[in-house]
Design a protein around this motif. Structure first.
Motif, PDB file in Angstrom:
ATOM      1  N   SER B  10       0.823  -1.197  -0.128  1.00 20.50           N
ATOM      2  CA  SER B  10      -0.106  -0.077  -0.131  1.00 20.50           C
ATOM      3  C   SER B  10       0.767   1.168  -0.011  1.00 20.50           C
ATOM      4  CB  SER B  10      -0.989  -0.073   1.052  1.00 20.50           C
ATOM      5  OG  SER B  10      -0.131   0.166   2.288  1.00 20.50           O
ATOM      6  N   ALA B  14       1.143   4.156  -2.949  1.00 16.96           N
ATOM      7  CA  ALA B  14       0.612   5.525  -2.658  1.00 16.96           C
ATOM      8  C   ALA B  14       1.666   6.557  -2.910  1.00 16.96           C
ATOM      9  CB  ALA B  14       0.191   5.705  -1.181  1.00 16.96           C
ATOM     10  N   GLU B  71      -6.969  -1.717 -21.669  1.00 17.47           N
ATOM     11  CA  GLU B  71      -7.337  -0.915 -22.895  1.00 17.47           C
ATOM     12  C   GLU B  71      -6.144  -0.942 -23.673  1.00 17.47           C
ATOM     13  OE1 GLU B  71      -9.737   1.764 -23.524  1.00 17.47           O
ATOM     14  OE2 GLU B  71     -10.814   0.191 -22.194  1.00 17.47           O
ATOM     15  N   ILE B  92      -0.261   7.219 -20.242  1.00 18.11           N
ATOM     16  CA  ILE B  92      -1.456   7.637 -20.222  1.00 18.11           C
ATOM     17  C   ILE B  92      -1.671   9.149 -20.975  1.00 18.11           C
ATOM     18  CG2 ILE B  92      -2.358   6.039 -18.269  1.00 18.11           C
ATOM     19  CD1 ILE B  92      -2.242   8.378 -16.556  1.00 18.11           C
ATOM     20  N   GLU B 108       1.061  10.208 -12.491  1.00 18.94           N
ATOM     21  CA  GLU B 108      -0.264  10.486 -11.878  1.00 18.94           C
ATOM     22  C   GLU B 108      -0.862   9.281 -11.392  1.00 18.94           C
ATOM     23  OE1 GLU B 108      -2.413  13.492 -14.079  1.00 18.94           O
ATOM     24  OE2 GLU B 108      -4.099  12.198 -13.916  1.00 18.94           O
ATOM     25  N   TYR B 109      -1.549   9.360 -10.102  1.00 14.10           N
ATOM     26  CA  TYR B 109      -2.261   8.547  -9.178  1.00 14.10           C
ATOM     27  C   TYR B 109      -3.512   7.956 -10.537  1.00 14.10           C
ATOM     28  CZ  TYR B 109      -3.686   6.175  -4.865  1.00 14.10           C
ATOM     29  OH  TYR B 109      -3.858   5.261  -3.850  1.00 14.10           O
ATOM     30  N   ARG B 110      -3.509   6.750 -10.718  1.00 15.24           N
ATOM     31  CA  ARG B 110      -4.775   6.243 -11.432  1.00 15.24           C
ATOM     32  C   ARG B 110      -5.112   4.841 -10.902  1.00 15.24           C
ATOM     33  NH1 ARG B 110      -5.891   8.778 -16.596  1.00 15.24           N
ATOM     34  NH2 ARG B 110      -5.141  10.721 -16.281  1.00 15.24           N
ATOM     35  N   ILE B 111      -6.223   4.169 -11.351  1.00 15.27           N
ATOM     36  CA  ILE B 111      -6.571   2.956 -10.899  1.00 15.27           C
ATOM     37  C   ILE B 111      -5.709   2.104 -11.620  1.00 15.27           C
ATOM     38  CG2 ILE B 111      -8.547   1.169 -11.434  1.00 15.27           C
ATOM     39  CD1 ILE B 111     -10.520   3.712 -11.111  1.00 15.27           C
ATOM     40  N   GLY B 117     -12.363  -7.248  -4.494  1.00 17.52           N
ATOM     41  CA  GLY B 117     -13.386  -6.248  -4.322  1.00 17.52           C
ATOM     42  C   GLY B 117     -12.685  -4.948  -4.022  1.00 17.52           C
ATOM     43  N   LEU B 118     -11.579  -4.425  -4.125  1.00 20.15           N
ATOM     44  CA  LEU B 118     -10.944  -3.334  -3.872  1.00 20.15           C
ATOM     45  C   LEU B 118     -10.130  -2.646  -5.167  1.00 20.15           C
ATOM     46  CD1 LEU B 118      -9.082  -3.164  -0.474  1.00 20.15           C
ATOM     47  CD2 LEU B 118     -11.199  -2.037  -1.155  1.00 20.15           C
ATOM     48  N   THR B 119     -10.433  -1.603  -5.325  1.00 20.79           N
ATOM     49  CA  THR B 119      -9.697  -0.975  -6.412  1.00 20.79           C
ATOM     50  C   THR B 119      -8.366  -0.823  -6.018  1.00 20.79           C
ATOM     51  OG1 THR B 119     -11.806  -0.149  -7.293  1.00 20.79           O
ATOM     52  CG2 THR B 119      -9.903   1.075  -8.101  1.00 20.79           C
ATOM     53  N   TYR B 121      -4.728   1.238  -6.683  1.00 18.17           N
ATOM     54  CA  TYR B 121      -4.264   2.423  -7.465  1.00 18.17           C
ATOM     55  C   TYR B 121      -2.850   2.442  -7.197  1.00 18.17           C
ATOM     56  CZ  TYR B 121      -9.232   4.115  -6.449  1.00 18.17           C
ATOM     57  OH  TYR B 121     -10.479   4.261  -6.382  1.00 18.17           O
ATOM     58  N   TYR B 123       0.739   4.436  -9.548  1.00 23.75           N
ATOM     59  CA  TYR B 123       1.193   5.554 -10.703  1.00 23.75           C
ATOM     60  C   TYR B 123       1.419   5.112 -12.023  1.00 23.75           C
ATOM     61  CZ  TYR B 123       1.704   8.330  -6.644  1.00 23.75           C
ATOM     62  OH  TYR B 123       1.181   9.060  -5.300  1.00 23.75           O
ATOM     63  N   LYS B 124       0.726   5.803 -12.931  1.00 22.72           N
ATOM     64  CA  LYS B 124       0.987   5.920 -14.483  1.00 22.72           C
ATOM     65  C   LYS B 124       1.623   7.259 -14.829  1.00 22.72           C
ATOM     66  CE  LYS B 124      -3.225   3.010 -15.129  1.00 22.72           C
ATOM     67  NZ  LYS B 124      -4.328   2.644 -15.697  1.00 22.72           N
TER      68      LYS B 124
END
Lengths: 330, 131
Positions: B10, B14, B71, B92, B108-111, B117-119, B121, B123-124
């Protein structure tokens, strides 16, 4: 009273024209465009970006924050603290207070008031208020061309470029908008809600605000409400000239809680020292009104107008795909 | 619910925490190493610090054929941070024709993905713009 020491805005890269959405549904016309979040963006990621910009704008490090509040109606969770998640990413200390505000777009002013109270009582030296929403309207609905994504953040402190002179609330309990978890955003009987849910509460809140705060003239007006026409009606009833409205809705659409902060940033950008801003926030059940006096016009680089005007236009299928509204075979 | 694995990663998800060798200042990212890959000092107690979110592309590929959940086309690159550390990451908010070696990016902080069950996150990297 408390001050605003920094403000940050984040608008996703993509835009779609209202006319592009309407043409997909064989409807004529359509004014303006809206901001569209990427598939890997949500209320948390956009809110984090806005918070970074607000911290930079205020010249405050993340570890100086005593309080982090997050306002959103689109977190997607029934239980999950976006404020707690933000703390670690922004480098705030583990001792910082965290609070999540939601269930109504008025949550943005609830979060603002909580932060103001903390700063005013000197319990808190720096409070961060994040407002972020990714509103997904039902494809084909009348809300689809307007319901958008974006984020804004405010740093509240003892000193700053603008002073919060007062706040007032008017809560009628009229439920103008209710939505079950997981449902599309935007289920509203617009005209009935505008009259009884919004106008009556907004006018009452502004009158109460004017009774408690010395106002010579409102130089700028800011409104967070799902329909731009509501703003014209409110200003007309309050006898405020329509050109005083600061709005980015035509460029980026309506982004729920975030709209309050984004429009406020627009007002700051065009304000002169000593001018007064009336900021109104709507949510089902009532309205909040905030009086803000500009001490010194803040600088923005790039300008808020440029941020709203930039962006890359996309077509409707692209919008459906990145909004996860179009799915292929499993 | 956060799993033990999610909890362990985590902090590194972060924040962009780099680890600097006290002997030669080489920066390791994202792992804290016990031996310096540049000067060979071992054992060594590397000092953690939050890196600036800026860097440039050293090398990149564009993925066109990927399983469901990704994607495409998906640009992947080796990024060299200003502090010298290197990392692999998604690119991105960028047109494919803009990409080149030396292209300046910011994190940048992204999904990233969903797990238990948790998203999740992290950096991209997107083009470094003035904002």
């Amino acid at each position: 009273m408390s001050h605003i020491a920094g403000i940050g805005v984040y608008v996703p890269r993509y835009r779609i024209e209202a006319s592009e959405i309407n043409s997909a549904w064989a409807r004529p016309g359509g004014r303006g465009r809206k901001a569209v979040a990427e598939f890997d963006e949500d209320a948390l990621t956009m809110g984090i970006q806005a918070a970074h910009h607000a911290l930079t704008h205020a010249g405050v490090a993340g570890n100086k924050l005593d309080s982090i509040s997050f306002a959103s109606v689109s977190s997607g969770y029934a239980e999950y603290s976006l404020a707690a998640q933000s703390t670690q990413v922004l480098g705030a200390l583990v001792s910082a207070n965290v609070a999540d505000f939601g269930l109504s777009t008025r949550a943005v002013t609830s979060a603002l008031q909580a932060g103001l109270d903390g700063v005013h009582s000197k319990r808190i030296s720096h409070a961060l208020v994040i407002a972020s929403d990714k509103l997904i309207a039902q494809p084909g609905s009348s809300f689809e061309p307007n319901y958008a994504a974006g984020a804004g953040a405010l740093i509240l402190a003892q000193r700053g470029f603008a002073k919060i002179e007062g706040t007032a609330a008017a809560t009628s309990g009229f439920v103008g908008l209710s939505r079950r978890e997981g449902a599309f955003h935007g289920l509203i009987d617009e005209r009935f809600v505008m009259q009884h849910g919004f106008l009556e509460a907004a006018q009452a809140a502004v009158m109460r605000l004017q009774d408690s705060v010395k106002i010579s003239e409102w130089n700028h007006a800011v409104l967070q409400a799902p329909d731009e026409r509501w703003a014209s009606r409110l200003l007309k009833n309050l006898k405020i000239a329509p050109e005083k409205l600061r709005s980015g809705t035509a460029q980026i659409g309506y982004a729920g809680c975030a709209t309050f902060v984004i429009h406020l940033a627009l007002a700051f950008e065009s304000a002169k020292a000593g001018e007064q801003i009336l900021a109104v926030s709507y949510g089902p059940g009532g309205c909040d009104a905030v009086a803000i006096k500009v001490i010194e016009r803040p600088k923005f680089s790039p300008s808020i107008k440029d941020i709203l005007a930039s962006g890359e236009l996309i077509k409707y299928p692209h919008y459906l795909r990145i909004s996860k509204l179009l799915r292929g075979e499993p | 619910m956060t799993t033990p694995h999610q909890w362990r990663i985590s902090e590194s998800n972060a924040k962009l925490i780099g680890y600097r060798c006290p002997k030669c200042s080489w920066v390791s990212f994202p792992e804290k190493k016990r031996a310096c890959k540049r000067c060979g000092s071992a054992p060594v107690e590397m000092m953690g610090f939050v890196m600036k979110p800026f860097g440039k592309i050293v090398s990149f590929v564009v993925q066109h054929r990927l399983p469901e959940g990704f994607e495409t086309p998906l640009p992947l690159a080796i990024i060299e941070f200003e502090e010298g550390a290197r990392a692999a990451g998604h690119i991105i908010d960028c047109k494919l024709e803009e990409l080149h070696v030396g292209f300046e990016v910011e994190a940048e902080y992204r999904i990233m993905y969903e797990e238990n069950g948790l998203t999740m996150y992290s950096y991209k990297f997107k083009p470094r713009r003035s904002h």
